[in-house]
Enzyme design. Structure first.
Site, mmCIF file in Angstrom:
data_model
loop_
_atom_site.group_PDB
_atom_site.id
_atom_site.type_symbol
_atom_site.label_atom_id
_atom_site.label_comp_id
_atom_site.label_asym_id
_atom_site.label_seq_id
_atom_site.Cartn_x
_atom_site.Cartn_y
_atom_site.Cartn_z
ATOM 1 N N SER A 146 -0.925 -24.128 -5.926
ATOM 2 C CA SER A 146 0.073 -23.485 -6.965
ATOM 3 C C SER A 146 -0.586 -23.948 -8.107
ATOM 4 O O SER A 146 -1.339 -25.004 -8.287
ATOM 5 C CB SER A 146 1.383 -24.012 -6.732
ATOM 6 O OG SER A 146 2.285 -23.495 -8.063
ATOM 7 N N TYR A 159 7.957 -30.040 -5.086
ATOM 8 C CA TYR A 159 7.127 -28.928 -4.960
ATOM 9 C C TYR A 159 5.848 -29.549 -5.571
ATOM 10 O O TYR A 159 4.764 -29.375 -4.981
ATOM 11 C CB TYR A 159 7.682 -27.955 -5.695
ATOM 12 C CG TYR A 159 6.838 -26.566 -5.119
ATOM 13 C CD1 TYR A 159 7.170 -25.721 -4.256
ATOM 14 C CD2 TYR A 159 5.973 -26.026 -6.391
ATOM 15 C CE1 TYR A 159 6.179 -24.663 -4.033
ATOM 16 C CE2 TYR A 159 5.404 -24.885 -6.295
ATOM 17 C CZ TYR A 159 5.406 -24.303 -5.052
ATOM 18 O OH TYR A 159 4.851 -23.003 -4.920
HETATM 19 P P1 NAD Z 1 8.097 -16.373 0.945
HETATM 20 O O1 NAD Z 1 9.741 -16.943 1.146
HETATM 21 O O2 NAD Z 1 8.011 -14.867 0.680
HETATM 22 O O3 NAD Z 1 7.469 -16.579 2.303
HETATM 23 C C1 NAD Z 1 7.391 -17.967 2.868
HETATM 24 C C2 NAD Z 1 7.358 -17.762 4.446
HETATM 25 O O4 NAD Z 1 7.032 -18.795 4.895
HETATM 26 C C3 NAD Z 1 8.359 -16.922 5.067
HETATM 27 O O5 NAD Z 1 8.047 -15.951 5.836
HETATM 28 C C4 NAD Z 1 8.984 -18.272 5.799
HETATM 29 O O6 NAD Z 1 9.905 -17.773 7.136
HETATM 30 C C5 NAD Z 1 7.784 -18.955 6.150
HETATM 31 N N1 NAD Z 1 8.379 -20.232 6.438
HETATM 32 C C6 NAD Z 1 9.084 -21.341 5.696
HETATM 33 N N2 NAD Z 1 9.128 -22.421 6.554
HETATM 34 C C7 NAD Z 1 8.378 -22.188 7.459
HETATM 35 C C8 NAD Z 1 8.061 -23.410 8.421
HETATM 36 N N3 NAD Z 1 8.692 -24.487 8.590
HETATM 37 N N4 NAD Z 1 7.391 -22.781 9.691
HETATM 38 C C9 NAD Z 1 6.621 -21.532 9.464
HETATM 39 N N5 NAD Z 1 6.909 -20.687 8.590
HETATM 40 C C10 NAD Z 1 7.729 -21.062 7.293
HETATM 41 O O7 NAD Z 1 7.182 -17.024 -0.125
HETATM 42 P P2 NAD Z 1 5.886 -16.866 -0.885
HETATM 43 O O8 NAD Z 1 6.291 -16.767 -2.373
HETATM 44 O O9 NAD Z 1 5.079 -15.908 -0.431
HETATM 45 O O10 NAD Z 1 5.162 -18.260 -0.654
HETATM 46 C C11 NAD Z 1 4.078 -18.629 0.131
HETATM 47 C C12 NAD Z 1 3.595 -19.659 -0.251
HETATM 48 O O11 NAD Z 1 2.917 -19.344 -1.633
HETATM 49 C C13 NAD Z 1 4.014 -21.186 -0.267
HETATM 50 O O12 NAD Z 1 3.400 -22.183 -0.078
HETATM 51 C C14 NAD Z 1 4.404 -21.250 -1.920
HETATM 52 O O13 NAD Z 1 4.775 -22.502 -2.386
HETATM 53 C C15 NAD Z 1 3.014 -20.695 -2.292
HETATM 54 N N6 NAD Z 1 3.154 -20.111 -3.714
HETATM 55 C C16 NAD Z 1 3.832 -19.021 -4.065
HETATM 56 C C17 NAD Z 1 4.042 -18.648 -5.554
HETATM 57 C C18 NAD Z 1 5.045 -17.524 -5.747
HETATM 58 O O14 NAD Z 1 4.985 -17.489 -7.247
HETATM 59 N N7 NAD Z 1 5.680 -16.791 -5.053
HETATM 60 C C19 NAD Z 1 3.119 -19.602 -6.282
HETATM 61 C C20 NAD Z 1 2.431 -19.973 -6.056
HETATM 62 C C21 NAD Z 1 2.320 -20.620 -4.906
#
Ligand code: NAD
Length: 264
Positions: A146, A159
């Site tokens: 991130s 985080y």
């Molecule tokens: P999201 O909530 O849409 O999806 C996350 C997925 O991870 C979900 O399907 C959930 O069921 C799954 N998950 C959660 N805990 C789990 C576990 N213990 N085992 C297996 N699966 C699990 O979130 P997103 O925004 O798509 O985030 C995905 C990644 O991107 C994360 O690592 C997040 O930190 C990172 N990220 C997101 C953003 C953002 O702005 N959305 C920015 C930077 C980084």
């Protein structure tokens, strides 16, 4: 792109947390590139649905239930993927959650849960994937970092700690895996409109005492060059580029995809 002729044809990928958001788009993008893709998620139904969509588009996919914090489940899930598709070349460790709270109110249970999903999950999936990659002469591991792998924001201590930690794991892997053909990267998105971010908007408005509009325009997008959210495609295309890159000229890198929010 025809999934049967893409540049990742013959490669096998596993994407964790791929039932939703960024992981789902990455799974689709790698499949469009020709890879066979395993969608691993806590949400088994969601994982199956993504796999079915990829198959309907002509790709090869497998949905499986996997909690990335469960050592036995990770080992069994990765072994099943390698067995099903005949190997494993690409790991995208993407599963993640967000919990926002000031440090003095952050519960120890929440802290441990955050580090378990982001860091233990990255370690366990990497450890399970490496023997397959080493056995085949190489592979690529991509961690979902991130902008918070490089910067801090209030309320996000666990985080920020976890996302910074991924840089260390990735760099150690780049050193260890280099001679055996394994490369490693951290992709670092800015804010992307997914369920994870949508949940934060009212929470941050409450904690910071500002409106939801201000959370978006000031906290989330205030430092971008264009006031735009990073898109799912922005992130997925970056992951695919790294997965396709043919040499170790690029390894141990962190690639920030944030509309200029953070420049390194
Ligand atoms: P999201 O909530 O849409 O999806 C996350 C997925 O991870 C979900 O399907 C959930 O069921 C799954 N998950 C959660 N805990 C789990 C576990 N213990 N085992 C297996 N699966 C699990 O979130 P997103 O925004 O798509 O985030 C995905 C990644 O991107 C994360 O690592 C997040 O930190 C990172 N990220 C997101 C953003 C953002 O702005 N959305 C920015 C930077 C980084």
């Amino acid at each position: 792109m025809n999934p049967t002729h893409g540049p990742l044809q013959g490669k096998v990928a596993i994407v964790t947390g791929a039932a939703s958001g960024i992981g789902r788009e990455i799974a689709h993008e790698l499949a469009r590139g020709g890879a066979a893709v395993a969608i691993a998620d806590l949400n088994a139904e969601g994982a199956q649905a993504v796999a079915a969509d990829i198959q309907a588009a002509g790709g090869r996919a497998l949905g499986l239930a996997m909690d990335v914090t469960d050592e036995a489940a990770v080992n069994a899930g990765v072994a099943r993927v390698a067995d099903h598709f005949g190997g494993l070349d690409i790991l995208v460790s993407n599963a993640g959650i967000q919990i926002v709270n000031p440090i003095e109110e952050f519960s120890y249970a929440d802290w441990k849960r955050m580090l378990a999903i982001h860091l233990d999950g990255a370690f366990l999936t990497t450890r399970a994937a490496l023997p397959h990659m080493y056995g085949a002469g190489g592979g690529t591991v991509i961690y979902m970092g991130s902008v918070h792998s490089h910067l801090a924001s209030p309320l996000k201590s666990a985080y920020v700690t976890a996302k910074h930690g991924l840089l260390g794991l990735s760099r150690a892997l780049a050193k260890e895996g280099g001679k055996r053909g394994v490369r490693s990267h951290v992709v670092c998105p800015g804010f992307v409109r997914t369920p994870l971010v949508d949940r934060q908007i009212p929470e941050q408005a409450r904690e910071l005492g500002i409106s939801e509009e201000e959370v978006v325009s000031r906290v989330m997008l205030g430092n971008t060059v264009d006031g735009e959210f990073t898109t799912l495609q922005d992130v997925a295309r970056t992951v695919r580029f790294l997965a396709e890159f043919p040499t170790a000229a690029l390894t141990g890198q962190s690639i920030v995809v944030s509309h200029g929010w953070h420049m390194q």
